[in-house]
Design a protein around this motif. Structure first.
Motif, PDB file in Angstrom:
ATOM      1  N   LEU A 172     -11.824  10.806  -7.775  1.00 33.39           N
ATOM      2  CA  LEU A 172     -11.905  11.922  -6.837  1.00 33.39           C
ATOM      3  C   LEU A 172     -10.547  12.618  -6.774  1.00 33.39           C
ATOM      4  N   LYS A 173     -10.470  13.669  -5.987  1.00 32.90           N
ATOM      5  CA  LYS A 173      -9.193  14.312  -5.679  1.00 32.90           C
ATOM      6  C   LYS A 173      -9.061  14.338  -4.162  1.00 32.90           C
ATOM      7  N   ASP A 174      -7.833  14.114  -3.690  1.00 34.98           N
ATOM      8  CA  ASP A 174      -7.628  14.133  -2.242  1.00 34.98           C
ATOM      9  C   ASP A 174      -7.546  15.575  -1.740  1.00 34.98           C
ATOM     10  N   HIS A 175      -7.259  15.754  -0.458  1.00 39.43           N
ATOM     11  CA  HIS A 175      -7.245  17.089   0.137  1.00 39.43           C
ATOM     12  C   HIS A 175      -6.186  18.001  -0.478  1.00 39.43           C
ATOM     13  N   LYS A 176      -5.184  17.406  -1.151  1.00 37.32           N
ATOM     14  CA  LYS A 176      -4.154  18.202  -1.844  1.00 37.32           C
ATOM     15  C   LYS A 176      -4.490  18.398  -3.321  1.00 37.32           C
ATOM     16  N   LYS A 177      -5.708  17.988  -3.696  1.00 41.25           N
ATOM     17  CA  LYS A 177      -6.218  18.079  -5.072  1.00 41.25           C
ATOM     18  C   LYS A 177      -5.483  17.143  -6.041  1.00 41.25           C
ATOM     19  N   VAL A 178      -4.912  16.062  -5.502  1.00 39.95           N
ATOM     20  CA  VAL A 178      -4.241  15.056  -6.325  1.00 39.95           C
ATOM     21  C   VAL A 178      -5.282  14.028  -6.770  1.00 39.95           C
ATOM     22  N   PRO A 179      -5.388  13.748  -8.078  1.00 37.99           N
ATOM     23  CA  PRO A 179      -6.361  12.774  -8.565  1.00 37.99           C
ATOM     24  C   PRO A 179      -6.099  11.380  -7.988  1.00 37.99           C
ATOM     25  N   MET A 180      -7.171  10.676  -7.660  1.00 42.79           N
ATOM     26  CA  MET A 180      -7.106   9.322  -7.114  1.00 42.79           C
ATOM     27  C   MET A 180      -8.447   8.656  -7.347  1.00 42.79           C
ATOM     28  N   TYR A 181      -8.553   7.395  -6.952  1.00 47.24           N
ATOM     29  CA  TYR A 181      -9.813   6.675  -7.084  1.00 47.24           C
ATOM     30  C   TYR A 181     -10.273   6.166  -5.725  1.00 47.24           C
ATOM     31  N   LEU A 182     -11.564   6.210  -5.535  1.00 41.57           N
ATOM     32  CA  LEU A 182     -12.220   5.566  -4.413  1.00 41.57           C
ATOM     33  C   LEU A 182     -12.915   4.342  -4.980  1.00 41.57           C
ATOM     34  N   GLY A 183     -12.593   3.176  -4.442  1.00 38.89           N
ATOM     35  CA  GLY A 183     -13.247   1.940  -4.854  1.00 38.89           C
ATOM     36  C   GLY A 183     -14.256   1.546  -3.791  1.00 38.89           C
ATOM     37  N   VAL A 184     -15.503   1.388  -4.202  1.00 44.50           N
ATOM     38  CA  VAL A 184     -16.567   1.017  -3.269  1.00 44.50           C
ATOM     39  C   VAL A 184     -17.043  -0.380  -3.657  1.00 44.50           C
ATOM     40  N   GLY A 185     -16.956  -1.306  -2.695  1.00 44.21           N
ATOM     41  CA  GLY A 185     -17.331  -2.680  -2.991  1.00 44.21           C
ATOM     42  C   GLY A 185     -18.150  -3.293  -1.882  1.00 44.21           C
ATOM     43  N   PRO A 186     -18.567  -4.530  -2.077  1.00 42.63           N
ATOM     44  CA  PRO A 186     -19.428  -5.180  -1.093  1.00 42.63           C
ATOM     45  C   PRO A 186     -18.753  -5.454   0.246  1.00 42.63           C
ATOM     46  N   ARG A 187     -17.424  -5.497   0.274  1.00 45.42           N
ATOM     47  CA  ARG A 187     -16.723  -5.805   1.522  1.00 45.42           C
ATOM     48  C   ARG A 187     -16.035  -4.603   2.157  1.00 45.42           C
ATOM     49  N   ARG A 188     -15.705  -3.597   1.353  1.00 49.57           N
ATOM     50  CA  ARG A 188     -14.875  -2.496   1.868  1.00 49.57           C
ATOM     51  C   ARG A 188     -14.871  -1.316   0.910  1.00 49.57           C
ATOM     52  N   ILE A 189     -14.269  -0.221   1.386  1.00 48.52           N
ATOM     53  CA  ILE A 189     -13.907   0.870   0.481  1.00 48.52           C
ATOM     54  C   ILE A 189     -12.387   0.906   0.434  1.00 48.52           C
ATOM     55  N   SER A 190     -11.849   1.290  -0.706  1.00 46.19           N
ATOM     56  CA  SER A 190     -10.400   1.331  -0.890  1.00 46.19           C
ATOM     57  C   SER A 190     -10.023   2.612  -1.610  1.00 46.19           C
ATOM     58  N   PHE A 191      -8.821   3.073  -1.331  1.00 44.26           N
ATOM     59  CA  PHE A 191      -8.280   4.264  -1.970  1.00 44.26           C
ATOM     60  C   PHE A 191      -7.121   3.844  -2.865  1.00 44.26           C
ATOM     61  N   TYR A 192      -7.148   4.299  -4.118  1.00 46.91           N
ATOM     62  CA  TYR A 192      -6.167   3.898  -5.117  1.00 46.91           C
ATOM     63  C   TYR A 192      -5.456   5.120  -5.683  1.00 46.91           C
ATOM     64  N   ASP A 193      -4.179   4.925  -6.038  1.00 47.29           N
ATOM     65  CA  ASP A 193      -3.480   5.958  -6.789  1.00 47.29           C
ATOM     66  C   ASP A 193      -4.154   6.081  -8.147  1.00 47.29           C
ATOM     67  N   HIS A 194      -4.073   7.248  -8.737  1.00 45.12           N
ATOM     68  CA  HIS A 194      -4.754   7.503 -10.008  1.00 45.12           C
ATOM     69  C   HIS A 194      -4.271   6.587 -11.125  1.00 45.12           C
ATOM     70  N   ASN A 195      -3.026   6.163 -11.066  1.00 47.39           N
ATOM     71  CA  ASN A 195      -2.477   5.349 -12.149  1.00 47.39           C
ATOM     72  C   ASN A 195      -2.485   3.847 -11.843  1.00 47.39           C
ATOM     73  N   ASP A 196      -3.117   3.422 -10.738  1.00 44.02           N
ATOM     74  CA  ASP A 196      -3.116   2.001 -10.388  1.00 44.02           C
ATOM     75  C   ASP A 196      -4.380   1.626  -9.614  1.00 44.02           C
ATOM     76  N   ARG A 197      -5.334   1.040 -10.340  1.00 41.43           N
ATOM     77  CA  ARG A 197      -6.558   0.587  -9.674  1.00 41.43           C
ATOM     78  C   ARG A 197      -6.487  -0.897  -9.306  1.00 41.43           C
ATOM     79  N   MET A 198      -5.325  -1.503  -9.463  1.00 37.27           N
ATOM     80  CA  MET A 198      -5.179  -2.922  -9.136  1.00 37.27           C
ATOM     81  C   MET A 198      -4.831  -3.124  -7.661  1.00 37.27           C
ATOM     82  N   VAL A 199      -3.980  -2.251  -7.120  1.00 36.02           N
ATOM     83  CA  VAL A 199      -3.506  -2.411  -5.742  1.00 36.02           C
ATOM     84  C   VAL A 199      -3.883  -1.161  -4.949  1.00 36.02           C
ATOM     85  N   PRO A 200      -4.767  -1.305  -3.964  1.00 32.85           N
ATOM     86  CA  PRO A 200      -5.154  -0.118  -3.183  1.00 32.85           C
ATOM     87  C   PRO A 200      -4.018   0.348  -2.268  1.00 32.85           C
TER      88      PRO A 200
END
Length: 148
Positions: free
Chosen positions: A62-90
């Protein structure tokens, strides 16, 4: 001694340039499972994997409100927001009880937080993509509600 390098995804190799420490953590678990019957080893393995933070997470670009690319992680316990270059640490995570509503209109995905913590807007690459985000959120939330 056999190397684990051919078995690992490139992202793991880059994150752990000195694989010896990773091997030191993984090999004892492998030794523990290798002598079990296959079915029991699979069950034990799945029990271990389910405790990992990224287990079952589906990532949406996705892109945030400033149009910066990022990731939304959707899982069984939570949702998390990740930097575009790091999906390991939300950068942020929210358990389902912290969310009030998630909706979409066209490419815009809106996340509302419980307890008066406001709302945020994100942008998907297409209407279909935002619809997929909502579908996954609904499925994971239903799963969460059914087991809690």
């Amino acid at each position: 001694k056999r190397s684990m390098t051919p078995l690992l995804p490139q992202a793991v190799i880059l994150k752990h340039p000195h694989l010896e420490s990773l091997e030191a953590r993984v090999l004892p678990q492998y030794q523990q499972l290798r002598n079990l019957p296959r079915k029991q080893a699979c069950i034990e393995y799945l029990s271990m994997v389910q405790t990992l933070p990224g287990y079952g997470v589906q990532y949406f670009e996705l892109k945030d409100h400033k149009k910066v690319p990022m990731y939304l992680g959707v899982g069984p316990r939570r949702i998390s927001f990740y930097d575009h270059n790091d999906r390991m640490v939300p950068r942020e995570s929210f358990v389902w009880s912290e969310l009030k509503n998630i909706s979409y209109k066209d490419k815009k995905v809106k996340v509302e937080f419980a307890g008066g913590k406001g709302k945020r807007h994100y942008y998907a690459k297409s209407y279909r993509h935002s619809k997929d985000v909502l579908r996954m959120v609904m499925w994971c939330h239903e799963f969460y509600v059914s087991v809690v």
